[in-house]
Design a protein around this motif. Sequence first.
Motif: not given
Length: 905
Positions: A330, A333-334, A337-338, A600-601, A603-605, A607-608
């Motif tokens: 995770a 992925a974050a 996106a960043e 998106e960022r 969401e990935s954040r 999840v992380h």
Amino acid sequence: MRILSLTVRNYRIHGETTVDFDPARNLIGGDNESGKSTLAEAMHRVLFLRAKTGGKIQKSMVSSLHPGAPEVALRFEENGEIWTVEKRFSGTSGTASLSSSRGAALKDEEAEKKLAELLRNADGSARKEKDLESCWAHLWVWQGTSGNDGATLAVDQKDQLIKRLQRDGLAAVMQSDLDQSVRERIGAAHAEIFTSQGRVKANSALDEAEKALEKAREKLADAKAKSSELDQAVNAQRNAVIALENAEKALPEAKRNLEIAQTGLASAKQLESRLENEKANLKAAIAEHADLVRNDKKINDLLVAMTAAAEKLSPLEAKLSILEDQEQAAAKAAAAAEAKLEELTSKTRSARLAHDFSLAAVTHFEKVEVFQECSRKAEEISGIAAALDEDRKALSALPEISPEDLVDLRGLEAWIREQEVALAAIASGIELLASDVPVSLDGRTLDVATQRTITSPAELLIGAGTRIRIHPGGGSSLTAARETEAGTRQKLRETLDRLTVSSLEEATRIQSNRQLLEQKIATTSARLQALGAEQIVSRLAAAEAARDASAAEMKRRYQALEAGAGLAPPEDLAAAEKLVRLTGENLEEIGSKERECLAEREESRKVHQKASAAKTSHRSSIESSLQTHTELKIQAETLSQSYGDAAKRTAAIHLAEEKVTRLDAITTGTREALAELDPEALERDRARFERSLQVNADKISEARETIAACRAKLTLDGSHDPEADILRAQAHMERTEITYLSEKRRADSIALLEKLFSESQATIRTQITQPIAERVSGYLEALHGRGTRAELVFGDKEHELTLTRPGEPSFSFENLSGGAKEQLAAALRLAMAEILAADHDGSLPILFDDAFAFTDPTRVQALQRMLDLAATRGLQIIVLSCSPADYAALAAKECHLSPQARPTR
């Protein structure tokens, strides 16, 4: 008089509301809070409240929803002429106007006086709230007052009613001048002797005679009392001697009994003290036994819980490794996106700067057109105006930066410095000391003896096949610090772009220059105004300053672009507007992509963060379980060291039980011994014997005092003849009694004459009020059927209104039900309005504000027959109701009010 229309503005919940009225029947309906009662109040206050009234009354009218002072306009017809009164209620600045269809137009005080004349309001418009309630109280039925005493209504209008009836020939019974003269003389004589409540007046001849007779009776009673006192003194001395002998005999026995009771109480106190000590020992033994039992159970419970905690640890440790792998995936992925978001953020900034430049160009060309228009109108500007223009040009060339903006910029720079220090503290360093194969960091060759600092995840490539991922600062903490630092820098860039400056130093210099220029412009403007420059000069200067400011703004915006961003400055307004459309569309497109990337960022954040939180939570669970097991083990070992093993604890509990049994037996024996003494009975005996001693001592003292007092009285009064004093007082009382009886007969005669004249006055008043009662009965027959009658009596002190229905006894107003009170009071109001309408062109308005709250639906239908009868006789009926459907049979002109909207907060 008939009301034709009403308009209210800024009056409580009404912004602007207009109601047109029918000359005969009107129905205003609406739910609660729709403003019906407010309209009734506004109509009443425009008629009777002065426009310049202030204080609580004026404040209560002010609207919290609509700005402006309350205003009310009312059109009405009086004696064939249409009048319009308008009032603005704003305290001392309030205004009033009154105009007629024949051309009259009056203002303020003249308007108030003329309005009071039209309304037959001899005292002028009311000034206080208590005065307002009395104005047309018989015509304005306020909400909640419909059941008020009807006789009081009639008394308030008695003089006007009688005058009106006499002019109509309906009250012909009058008193002659001689009757009135005799009545006044009898009244004056009665007033000399009696008060208004019928009691004898102080200091009158009758009162003086009564007082003289009372004094004579008191003197006779005193003479008889003195004779009786001498006889009583002889008897009192004889009885006191006997009481003294008896009390002296009783004292020794009372002292012996008191000593016996005190000895018993001393023994009881010793037993009570011993019993308290024994109770304390028993309580301590019981507590010791309970403590042993409680700790034995606690040790056993701890051993069981410790075994269960050890069994929970194994599955938790197995799950931790899985959660750590999920958290690492995770985080990657974050980070991706960043990076994508940072690229789009840069593009968005460029697009925004281009759009800001195009907007500044449009503004500039618009200002140029305004300046050109002013230049054509202006011919000459000289002297101080020229200097003022130069200062304004200099000011307009500077960006608008306030002291608050400088505070914000300084705060952002300080925060960035703090974040840089934090990043440096958690960043990692890497240095290549020696290598046989090429080494690169994030695609850049890493030379020998060269040190690099890493503040974000980086990839180390060694040779052709070895790749290492480096996470400085522990991963998530460094990421959060970088995000905070990047966000603060972005906010600083946006603030500098908004202010069109490149640094804090430039902003500080510009803001200082602006303050100096603003002070200079203010001083020059004041001088220019004092010299009286033409308005066109100011307009031209403002237009030119605006043009120069917009040109400077456009230039700054263009300079802020990165190498012009491929944009050429537009030449005219049309080109600038076209450029605004193009740059706006580009900004919207890039902004949309940025928002998508931001989502998106985020969401990935999330999840992380969720994976990291799961790992942390699970690790906390393992640590908590380990801690729980350790704590349980320590507690069990500590208690075992203090209280021993199981066998030792069992033996200690047995010994504690035996100690409790032994101490309980000792305490029981002491309690029984104390009960045999009965200390409460001993205490009562002691108190009784002490009272006996005190009572006998008091008797001895009192008897001795009585004997001494009687001897002294017999010695002092023995030289008078009490019988002779009684005879003299008796003769004086008989003489004063003759005088009193003479004054009493005269007063009774005057009181009888007063009563006869009062009864005659009551008969006359009944004949005067009979026409009013007949009109009320006519309205009541429309409600209750033929034969229904009302009687109205005006007394000197009391007034009464009664109702008689066919087949029923008569009821006074206060004994009627709530609904019957409303109906009878309404009929009386209609009758009075019908009589008084003759002074107002045959018509008067009468308003009912939800006036029949206690009247059942069936009676409401019958009430409409009574209201319709009043309308056919010339009255203007106005009904306000929350249930307008109940008055459908009235066939009135209807106005429906909707609930007023409230402002949202």
